[in-house]
Design a protein around this motif. Structure first.
Motif, PDB file in Angstrom:
ATOM      1  N   ARG A 130      44.657 -49.357 -47.658  1.00 57.03           N
ATOM      2  CA  ARG A 130      44.080 -49.769 -48.933  1.00 57.03           C
ATOM      3  C   ARG A 130      42.680 -50.337 -48.725  1.00 57.03           C
ATOM      4  O   ARG A 130      42.417 -51.018 -47.736  1.00 57.03           O
ATOM      5  N   VAL A 131      41.800 -50.053 -49.663  1.00 57.50           N
ATOM      6  CA  VAL A 131      40.442 -50.597 -49.630  1.00 57.50           C
ATOM      7  C   VAL A 131      40.460 -52.004 -50.219  1.00 57.50           C
ATOM      8  O   VAL A 131      40.901 -52.201 -51.352  1.00 57.50           O
ATOM      9  N   GLY A 144      30.965 -44.386 -54.268  1.00 58.64           N
ATOM     10  CA  GLY A 144      31.820 -44.695 -55.406  1.00 58.64           C
ATOM     11  C   GLY A 144      33.206 -45.190 -55.050  1.00 58.64           C
ATOM     12  O   GLY A 144      34.071 -45.301 -55.923  1.00 58.64           O
ATOM     13  N   ILE A 145      33.449 -45.515 -53.776  1.00 60.89           N
ATOM     14  CA  ILE A 145      34.747 -46.052 -53.381  1.00 60.89           C
ATOM     15  C   ILE A 145      34.892 -47.467 -53.944  1.00 60.89           C
ATOM     16  O   ILE A 145      33.958 -48.259 -53.902  1.00 60.89           O
ATOM     17  N   GLN A 146      36.089 -47.775 -54.468  1.00 62.72           N
ATOM     18  CA  GLN A 146      36.300 -49.030 -55.190  1.00 62.72           C
ATOM     19  C   GLN A 146      37.438 -49.838 -54.567  1.00 62.72           C
ATOM     20  O   GLN A 146      38.294 -49.283 -53.871  1.00 62.72           O
ATOM     21  N   ASP A 149      41.404 -48.784 -54.020  1.00 68.01           N
ATOM     22  CA  ASP A 149      41.583 -47.368 -53.711  1.00 68.01           C
ATOM     23  C   ASP A 149      42.461 -47.232 -52.465  1.00 68.01           C
ATOM     24  O   ASP A 149      42.482 -48.112 -51.600  1.00 68.01           O
ATOM     25  N   THR A 150      43.163 -46.117 -52.367  1.00 69.44           N
ATOM     26  CA  THR A 150      43.963 -45.814 -51.183  1.00 69.44           C
ATOM     27  C   THR A 150      43.303 -44.688 -50.410  1.00 69.44           C
ATOM     28  O   THR A 150      42.908 -43.672 -50.992  1.00 69.44           O
ATOM     29  N   GLY A 184      42.806 -41.882 -53.078  1.00 72.06           N
ATOM     30  CA  GLY A 184      43.723 -41.948 -54.205  1.00 72.06           C
ATOM     31  C   GLY A 184      43.403 -43.170 -55.050  1.00 72.06           C
ATOM     32  O   GLY A 184      43.130 -44.242 -54.514  1.00 72.06           O
ATOM     33  N   ARG A 185      43.428 -43.002 -56.356  1.00 70.85           N
ATOM     34  CA  ARG A 185      43.125 -44.095 -57.277  1.00 70.85           C
ATOM     35  C   ARG A 185      44.128 -44.049 -58.429  1.00 70.85           C
ATOM     36  O   ARG A 185      44.411 -42.976 -58.964  1.00 70.85           O
ATOM     37  N   GLU A 186      44.658 -45.195 -58.784  1.00 68.38           N
ATOM     38  CA  GLU A 186      45.687 -45.255 -59.805  1.00 68.38           C
ATOM     39  C   GLU A 186      45.193 -44.637 -61.108  1.00 68.38           C
ATOM     40  O   GLU A 186      44.112 -44.960 -61.593  1.00 68.38           O
TER      41      GLU A 186
END
Length: 419
Positions: A130-131, A144-146, A149-150, A184-186
């Protein structure tokens, strides 16, 4: 009497011969190899320092004995044995850092690194990578990674089952090279991102004076905005310098932005809390014996002006210590989203071959004795934020920032400083 002494001497002599004979027949103790000594070195540090004296409810001595029975022909096999031993603790923060990884961590906390600029963690429930947060201005942030995020794959390699250090190794590489991250993002579909590695300067502080209109008067409010992205070796000095400069510029209130700040050095968090607090407890630490220690304010606060602290899901570790200290002492209003929830403290130990060992040695509690591990800090004012661009942070497009400005102006907190 003489015969008695004679027979006693013969009996003692016989016993000595028997003991000596048994000693000659007993197999000599086997000397440990260098690899086994290394495993024993790590075991000994964990045995003395680890926060949980049940070692995840297992026989820690028996684990050592089983590992030392296995042949280890080289250092890589020793590393593998150590990683197997540490994995049994079910604590992703207690981990072996091989020499190159250890040097990278030391560089990170000293103020500069190379890579994509991601702070990552293993989710304790899902075991997925997880980020926590991208580092401000890093290639990961630009891609754009937040937070939350997985990372599902790194260059096509599935991350499930990888340790934190193995995942970090795969994301490192020469400046200018690229790595493909599957994210992956919810609520969204899986995305592949090409991220170009770069040198990442870790000046952790961005600060400036903002003039904001207020309802009570035509005179604009002078608000000092400080964004702190990481608690490295430079952080406390840089924040102190920023507060001093903003005070000389006439700041009447402050916004401290800890969003996406993944933490860092515990001592840096404590020193920065002391810049805002004249008195009170900053944090409690609890060791394996349940003994509680504390760090206190020292009367050296640089300002007593009103303060709002911005937090989100990427606010973790030392950031949570700082936010918790300011909240529980009534020094600041916390605004934003519930924080990450990392309430464990690690110490770093140098190992004999140049590698390092991170060991969870204590947990911490906020001044009001809240244990935030896996729970996070709940803000005083809860407000979610829709995704915005990097250049929109702390602008009118930033709802959390604007809410902080409104608190500092509409509630007459700033105006109080004019009297």
């Amino acid at each position: 009497m003489g015969k008695q002494r004679f027979w006693v001497k013969r009996l003692i002599g016989s016993l000595l011969l028997l003991v000596i004979g048994l000693g000659l027949l007993a197999p000599p103790a086997l000397a440990l190899t260098e690899e086994q000594k290394f495993v024993a070195e790590v075991w000994r540090i964990v045995d003395r320092a680890y926060v949980d004296d049940t070692f995840n409810h297992q026989n820690w001595w028996l684990i050592r004995q089983k590992l030392l029975k296995n042949p280890m022909g080289n250092r890589e096999q020793a590393y593998s044995a150590v990683q197997q031993m540490l994995a049994s603790l079910d604590d992703p923060f207690t981990r072996l850092l091989q020499p190159d990884q250890y040097r990278s961590l030391q560089t990170n906390t000293s103020g500069e690194l190379t890579g994509v600029g991601l702070q990552i963690a293993l989710d304790p429930e899902t075991k997925k990578l997880r980020v926590i947060a991208p580092i401000a201005g890093s290639p990961a942030e630009r891609a754009g990674i937040q937070p939350a995020d997985t990372i599902l794959k790194i260059d096509g390699v599935v991350t499930e089952g990888l340790s934190l250090d193995e995942a970090a190794d795969r994301m490192r590489g020469p400046i200018g090279s690229s790595v493909r991250l599957t994210i992956g993002r919810e609520g969204e579909s899986v995305t592949d991102l090409e991220v170009k590695r770069d040198r990442i300067a870790l000046n952790p502080v961005l600060a400036d004076l903002r003039l904001q209109s207020r309802a009570e008067t035509d005179k604009p409010a002078k608000i000092g905005y400080i964004r702190l992205s990481q608690f490295n070796a430079n952080a406390a000095a840089e924040v102190a310098h920023s507060i001093d400069r903003l005070e000389r510029q006439g700041a009447e209130a402050y916004i401290l932005d800890l969003r996406n700040n993944p933490g860092g050095l515990l001592q840096a968090g404590i020193e920065i809390a002391r810049l805002w607090l004249n008195e009170g407890t900053i944090v409690y630490t609890v060791n394996r014996q349940g003994v509680m220690g504390s760090f206190e304010a020292t009367g050296d606060a640089l300002t007593r002006d009103p303060l709002v602290v911005l937090v989100n899901q990427g606010t973790a570790s030392a950031s949570e210590i700082l936010a918790g200290a300011l909240k529980d002492n009534g020094r600041a209003t916390i605004l934003g989203e519930k924080t990450f929830g990392k309430g464990l403290i690690q110490s770093l130990f140098d190992l004999s071959d140049g590698s390092g060992l991170a060991v969870t040695v204590a947990r911490y509690e906020t001044p009001a004795h809240h244990d935030i591990n896996k729970l996070g800090i709940t803000p005083d004012v809860s407000l979610t934020l829709d995704p915005i661009r990097i250049d929109q942070i702390a602008t009118q497009a930033d709802r959390q920032y604007q809410a902080a400005v409104n608190l500092l102006t509409a509630d007459s907190m700033v105006a109080a400083g004019d009297t």
